[in-house]
Design a protein around this motif. Structure first.
Motif, PDB file in Angstrom:
ATOM      1  N   ALA A   1      44.181 -52.318  -4.145  1.00 36.94           N
ATOM      2  CA  ALA A   1      43.656 -51.149  -3.448  1.00 36.94           C
ATOM      3  C   ALA A   1      44.778 -50.315  -2.846  1.00 36.94           C
ATOM      4  O   ALA A   1      44.784 -49.083  -2.959  1.00 36.94           O
ATOM      5  CB  ALA A   1      42.680 -51.581  -2.365  1.00 36.94           C
ATOM      6  N   HIS A   2      45.732 -50.986  -2.219  1.00 39.18           N
ATOM      7  CA  HIS A   2      46.841 -50.248  -1.610  1.00 39.18           C
ATOM      8  C   HIS A   2      47.704 -49.562  -2.663  1.00 39.18           C
ATOM      9  O   HIS A   2      48.146 -48.424  -2.465  1.00 39.18           O
ATOM     10  CB  HIS A   2      47.682 -51.184  -0.741  1.00 39.18           C
ATOM     11  CG  HIS A   2      47.140 -51.357   0.641  1.00 39.18           C
ATOM     12  ND1 HIS A   2      46.307 -52.383   0.996  1.00 39.18           N
ATOM     13  CD2 HIS A   2      47.270 -50.595   1.760  1.00 39.18           C
ATOM     14  CE1 HIS A   2      45.971 -52.276   2.278  1.00 39.18           C
ATOM     15  NE2 HIS A   2      46.533 -51.198   2.764  1.00 39.18           N
ATOM     16  N   ALA A   3      47.930 -50.253  -3.757  1.00 40.20           N
ATOM     17  CA  ALA A   3      48.722 -49.638  -4.828  1.00 40.20           C
ATOM     18  C   ALA A   3      47.999 -48.406  -5.367  1.00 40.20           C
ATOM     19  O   ALA A   3      48.606 -47.365  -5.629  1.00 40.20           O
ATOM     20  CB  ALA A   3      48.957 -50.645  -5.945  1.00 40.20           C
ATOM     21  N   TYR A   4      46.698 -48.531  -5.503  1.00 36.75           N
ATOM     22  CA  TYR A   4      45.885 -47.415  -5.976  1.00 36.75           C
ATOM     23  C   TYR A   4      45.988 -46.243  -5.003  1.00 36.75           C
ATOM     24  O   TYR A   4      46.190 -45.102  -5.403  1.00 36.75           O
ATOM     25  CB  TYR A   4      44.440 -47.882  -6.120  1.00 36.75           C
ATOM     26  CG  TYR A   4      43.515 -46.967  -6.879  1.00 36.75           C
ATOM     27  CD1 TYR A   4      43.694 -46.726  -8.232  1.00 36.75           C
ATOM     28  CD2 TYR A   4      42.432 -46.362  -6.250  1.00 36.75           C
ATOM     29  CE1 TYR A   4      42.835 -45.902  -8.936  1.00 36.75           C
ATOM     30  CE2 TYR A   4      41.561 -45.532  -6.942  1.00 36.75           C
ATOM     31  CZ  TYR A   4      41.763 -45.313  -8.288  1.00 36.75           C
ATOM     32  OH  TYR A   4      40.909 -44.496  -8.975  1.00 36.75           O
ATOM     33  N   ARG A   5      45.875 -46.565  -3.729  1.00 39.80           N
ATOM     34  CA  ARG A   5      45.963 -45.527  -2.709  1.00 39.80           C
ATOM     35  C   ARG A   5      47.297 -44.814  -2.747  1.00 39.80           C
ATOM     36  O   ARG A   5      47.376 -43.583  -2.661  1.00 39.80           O
ATOM     37  CB  ARG A   5      45.760 -46.131  -1.314  1.00 39.80           C
ATOM     38  CG  ARG A   5      45.698 -45.088  -0.207  1.00 39.80           C
ATOM     39  CD  ARG A   5      45.712 -45.713   1.172  1.00 39.80           C
ATOM     40  NE  ARG A   5      47.027 -45.604   1.783  1.00 39.80           N
ATOM     41  CZ  ARG A   5      47.328 -44.762   2.769  1.00 39.80           C
ATOM     42  NH1 ARG A   5      46.407 -43.974   3.264  1.00 39.80           N
ATOM     43  NH2 ARG A   5      48.543 -44.719   3.257  1.00 39.80           N
TER      44      ARG A   5
ATOM     45  N   ALA B   1      30.207 -59.786 -10.449  1.00 43.39           N
ATOM     46  CA  ALA B   1      29.896 -58.736 -11.420  1.00 43.39           C
ATOM     47  C   ALA B   1      29.802 -57.371 -10.731  1.00 43.39           C
ATOM     48  O   ALA B   1      30.180 -56.346 -11.302  1.00 43.39           O
ATOM     49  CB  ALA B   1      28.591 -59.048 -12.150  1.00 43.39           C
ATOM     50  N   ASP B   2      29.316 -57.361  -9.512  1.00 38.24           N
ATOM     51  CA  ASP B   2      29.163 -56.097  -8.790  1.00 38.24           C
ATOM     52  C   ASP B   2      30.458 -55.639  -8.124  1.00 38.24           C
ATOM     53  O   ASP B   2      30.590 -54.461  -7.763  1.00 38.24           O
ATOM     54  CB  ASP B   2      28.090 -56.246  -7.700  1.00 38.24           C
ATOM     55  CG  ASP B   2      26.692 -56.329  -8.284  1.00 38.24           C
ATOM     56  OD1 ASP B   2      26.505 -55.838  -9.408  1.00 38.24           O
ATOM     57  OD2 ASP B   2      25.800 -56.872  -7.611  1.00 38.24           O
TER      58      ASP B   2
ATOM     59  N   LEU C   1      34.064 -51.994  -5.175  1.00 40.53           N
ATOM     60  CA  LEU C   1      35.404 -51.715  -4.690  1.00 40.53           C
ATOM     61  C   LEU C   1      35.913 -50.348  -5.140  1.00 40.53           C
ATOM     62  O   LEU C   1      36.349 -49.541  -4.330  1.00 40.53           O
ATOM     63  CB  LEU C   1      36.345 -52.816  -5.189  1.00 40.53           C
ATOM     64  CG  LEU C   1      37.595 -53.044  -4.363  1.00 40.53           C
ATOM     65  CD1 LEU C   1      37.235 -53.248  -2.901  1.00 40.53           C
ATOM     66  CD2 LEU C   1      38.374 -54.234  -4.899  1.00 40.53           C
ATOM     67  N   PHE C   2      35.824 -50.089  -6.431  1.00 39.71           N
ATOM     68  CA  PHE C   2      36.377 -48.827  -6.915  1.00 39.71           C
ATOM     69  C   PHE C   2      35.464 -47.647  -6.611  1.00 39.71           C
ATOM     70  O   PHE C   2      35.933 -46.521  -6.464  1.00 39.71           O
ATOM     71  CB  PHE C   2      36.740 -48.910  -8.395  1.00 39.71           C
ATOM     72  CG  PHE C   2      38.065 -49.559  -8.608  1.00 39.71           C
ATOM     73  CD1 PHE C   2      39.215 -48.805  -8.591  1.00 39.71           C
ATOM     74  CD2 PHE C   2      38.158 -50.933  -8.746  1.00 39.71           C
ATOM     75  CE1 PHE C   2      40.457 -49.406  -8.735  1.00 39.71           C
ATOM     76  CE2 PHE C   2      39.395 -51.548  -8.888  1.00 39.71           C
ATOM     77  CZ  PHE C   2      40.549 -50.790  -8.888  1.00 39.71           C
TER      78      PHE C   2
ATOM     79  N   ASP D   1      42.825 -49.314   5.915  1.00 34.47           N
ATOM     80  CA  ASP D   1      42.715 -50.761   6.071  1.00 34.47           C
ATOM     81  C   ASP D   1      41.409 -51.165   6.735  1.00 34.47           C
ATOM     82  O   ASP D   1      40.786 -52.158   6.342  1.00 34.47           O
ATOM     83  CB  ASP D   1      43.902 -51.300   6.882  1.00 34.47           C
ATOM     84  CG  ASP D   1      44.966 -51.899   5.979  1.00 34.47           C
ATOM     85  OD1 ASP D   1      44.581 -52.462   4.934  1.00 34.47           O
ATOM     86  OD2 ASP D   1      46.164 -51.811   6.299  1.00 34.47           O
ATOM     87  N   ARG D   2      40.994 -50.405   7.718  1.00 39.43           N
ATOM     88  CA  ARG D   2      39.724 -50.727   8.379  1.00 39.43           C
ATOM     89  C   ARG D   2      38.574 -50.658   7.385  1.00 39.43           C
ATOM     90  O   ARG D   2      37.750 -51.574   7.283  1.00 39.43           O
ATOM     91  CB  ARG D   2      39.456 -49.745   9.531  1.00 39.43           C
ATOM     92  CG  ARG D   2      40.350 -49.935  10.746  1.00 39.43           C
ATOM     93  CD  ARG D   2      39.750 -49.231  11.977  1.00 39.43           C
ATOM     94  NE  ARG D   2      39.470 -47.813  11.767  1.00 39.43           N
ATOM     95  CZ  ARG D   2      40.342 -46.835  11.995  1.00 39.43           C
ATOM     96  NH1 ARG D   2      41.556 -47.104  12.433  1.00 39.43           N
ATOM     97  NH2 ARG D   2      40.003 -45.582  11.789  1.00 39.43           N
ATOM     98  N   ILE D   3      38.541 -49.575   6.624  1.00 38.01           N
ATOM     99  CA  ILE D   3      37.422 -49.384   5.712  1.00 38.01           C
ATOM    100  C   ILE D   3      37.487 -50.364   4.545  1.00 38.01           C
ATOM    101  O   ILE D   3      36.471 -50.923   4.122  1.00 38.01           O
ATOM    102  CB  ILE D   3      37.388 -47.918   5.225  1.00 38.01           C
ATOM    103  CG1 ILE D   3      37.187 -47.011   6.446  1.00 38.01           C
ATOM    104  CG2 ILE D   3      36.265 -47.712   4.226  1.00 38.01           C
ATOM    105  CD1 ILE D   3      36.954 -45.575   6.116  1.00 38.01           C
ATOM    106  N   LEU D   4      38.692 -50.596   4.048  1.00 41.25           N
ATOM    107  CA  LEU D   4      38.845 -51.601   2.999  1.00 41.25           C
ATOM    108  C   LEU D   4      38.371 -52.962   3.499  1.00 41.25           C
ATOM    109  O   LEU D   4      37.662 -53.686   2.791  1.00 41.25           O
ATOM    110  CB  LEU D   4      40.308 -51.679   2.570  1.00 41.25           C
ATOM    111  CG  LEU D   4      40.662 -52.763   1.553  1.00 41.25           C
ATOM    112  CD1 LEU D   4      39.854 -52.589   0.284  1.00 41.25           C
ATOM    113  CD2 LEU D   4      42.159 -52.757   1.248  1.00 41.25           C
TER     114      LEU D   4
END
Lengths: 221, 221
Positions: free
Chosen positions: B90-94, B139-140, B145-146, B195-198
């Motif tokens: 997630a952080h890398a994506y951000r 599966a979900d 996440l994305f 980070d909070r929302i993640l």
DNA sequence: AGACGAAATCTACAACGTAGGTTTCTCGGT
DNA sequence: ACCGAGAAACCTACGTTGTAGATTTCGTCT
């Protein structure tokens, strides 16, 4: 053919234009949408539109505003808990998105500052605060919820308006786990899937509230 | 001026084109991007590009593919737990999104089926499954996440590339609760907010796994 | 040298957003 | 009944876009 003879007031106004624009995007898609096509649809000269709406960007704003206004306001009734309100709002949002899949990218892209949107958010955060959730959790809630809603709906609605799933057949030998899980993703775009994921998001908020040791009544519906 | 004299092989290929396209969008934005401008940038005739890429749509695909390839793969090391993997990814994506804010709408809109993207997902779901999370939850997870990542980042990055917040000053008398919470939304777009929302999203997944009574080792990092 | 496929280019067209100027309708004051 | 003002609709025109089709040039192999 349907074009008005010059000069007669065709009864054009922002509302009528927006409605026609929404219908046009619903039918032909965002790509094909343009000022000239819209004018054709209205039986009017392209330039006439500019007397009511400043330009194409403003036109897109009008479209997303009109569609957003369709979202059924989640029961004004204050007797519901925040989870109820959040869930109702989310479902109403989803239904509107499905009614106008081609328009949805506009909603997800543009920052929504219309009164209807703000009023809905105000109701939600008020209910959350009254339930005793910590302020920081409440402050983050709108982003959490609508971030998720926009991202998920975008993904689901991008799979062509037809009906075919968007999953492009995963190779079982290079991605064994995903292939094994594929059957469980059968109801792609279904209400059930939506409910599961929405539940996850709301559960996360509730969980964080508990961890942060909120007010009095953090638990329960 | 920089235009090659006719016929000389300008060393054009898909990769070089994509790189120039990304640079162009980064500089001038998606709206101003076009085949002709790109050709100018490359010192080449517009039509030359069509020999390597089928059309504008394919060009946009190439752009989003190139940017997505920049996402640092989350430690291939299998010793990390799924939450670690999810968080790193997630952080890398951000970070990639912040590096190319103008390109991001493409990532969020288009269904990602490139090998890099699928490989990352495969790693994540495999780790989740090994941790004993229920299959339906796993599966979900990618959508959850994305979906959230795309929606949130879209909202944050739409606020102009400059730096000004996107919140347009909320009227305190009509929206008292939101106004009261405004100070807590100060770090709009910050890593802390992310980070909070993640954390909320990951917490939601964990919570749902517990509720569904997953396998052996549902708890912990 | 001559031939061949790939790559780059030139030409052309329909469609777009919209600035600027002109016509026509509507309507209140006399 | 007339007039003048302002709004609403229209016409013309310009620059730009995506891209189909035909043409030219290059590198390579025989």
């Amino acid at each position: 053919m349907a074009r008005r003879t010059q000069g007669t007031s065709a009864g054009l106004d922002r509302e009528r234009i927006a409605a026609a624009a929404v219908a046009l995007v619903d039918r032909d898609g965002l790509e094909r949408f343009g000022v000239r096509r819209l004018a054709d649809e209205l039986g009017v000269d392209p330039m006439s539109i500019y007397h009511h709406i400043k330009g194409k960007a403003a036109l897109l704003d009008a479209i997303s505003e009109a569609v957003l206004a369709e979202v059924a306001p989640a029961a004004h009734d204050a007797s519901h808990g925040w989870q109820e309100i959040a869930s109702r709002t989310a479902h109403a949002y989803r239904e509107t998105a499905y009614r106008h899949p081609q328009v949805f990218p506009l909603l997800a892209t543009r920052a929504q500052t219309s009164p209807v949107a703000l009023a809905a958010l105000e109701r939600l955060v008020t209910a959350m605060r009254e339930a005793g959730l910590p302020d920081q959790v409440v402050a983050d809630a709108p982003m959490t919820l609508f971030g998720f809603l926009n991202g998920y709906l975008m993904a689901v609605l991008s799979g062509g308006s037809g009906g075919g799933g968007a999953m492009p057949a995963i190779d079982a030998t290079t991605y064994p786990t995903m292939a094994a899980l594929a059957p469980l993703q059968a109801g792609f775009g279904s209400v059930e899937e939506f409910d599961r994921i929405l539940g996850t998001a709301l559960g996360g908020i509730l969980d964080r509230a508990r961890a942060a040791g909120g007010g009095h009544d953090v638990r329960s519906v």
